[in-house]
Design a protein around this motif. Structure first.
Motif: not given
Length: 203
Positions: A96-97, A100, A164-165, A167-168, A175, A180
């Motif tokens: 996530a870090r 983003t 995760l992918y 959403r970004v 996130l 997460v």
């Protein structure tokens, strides 16, 4: 020593050139998008000659593939916290870090764009997924050795990585740590009881 041999040597000027070129590609993807810059643009941004890029990578597509694979595979090392739940939460938070961060979205978009650029792009996708699977398998294998019953790699990809992918890429809600962790919790709860060990239970 010829240029090809020099390019293979780690460290020194070769490493500095590689880092500068990779950074230039990442910056240009973020600023202009895929397909909107040339080798000349990259060379100018990195402060190197066009010939240096062609000599080392051969083509723009090869360079872009190298950047995507190197950046994505280097940013999320496999954790070893001593438990499956801890490993999955730590890894998911790192991803996530990564995606983003200031360069994460650009590199992610580059990787996706490459899959539509012919056989080389498809190979880049396969190489990336293959490396991610290998690293995830190493984490899940450690869990099995501790007596835990981890999910399959595809389950991790489907239930943690893919959301995760998505959403970004689509600019959905942020996130947050709770979101997460929730992905990890839902995956662990979906495991059949016979395959899941509570965190407080000894291995």
């Amino acid at each position: 020593m010829d240029d090809r041999e020099r390019a293979r040597r780690p460290g020194g000027r070769s490493a500095r050139v590689s880092a500068a070129v990779h950074q230039a590609v990442t910056d240009l993807v973020g600023e202009r998008g895929y397909g909107s810059f040339t080798v000349a643009d990259i060379a100018a941004r990195a402060g190197v000659a066009d010939s240096s890029i062609y000599r080392r990578w051969g083509s723009l597509e090869t360079l872009l593939t190298d950047v995507a694979l190197t950046r994505l595979n280097a940013r999320s090392p496999m954790p070893d916290t001593g438990s499956l739940a801890g490993d999955l939460r730590t890894y998911a938070a790192a991803v996530a870090r990564e995606i983003t961060g200031p360069e994460g979205l650009a590199v992610l978009r580059l990787t996706i764009a490459l899959t539509g650029s012919g056989q080389q792009g498809l190979q880049a996708r396969d190489d990336f997924l293959g490396e991610r699977r290998r690293l995830l398998e190493s984490m899940l294998d450690r869990a099995r050795e501790r007596g835990e019953n981890p999910p399959d790699v595809l389950d991790v990809l489907d239930h943690i990585m893919a959301p995760l992918y998505i959403r970004v890429l689509f600019g959905a809600s942020p996130l947050t740590p709770d979101y997460v962790d929730g992905l990890v919790d839902r995956l662990l709860r979906a495991q059949p009881p016979s395959r899941r060990r509570d965190e407080g239970e000894p291995a």
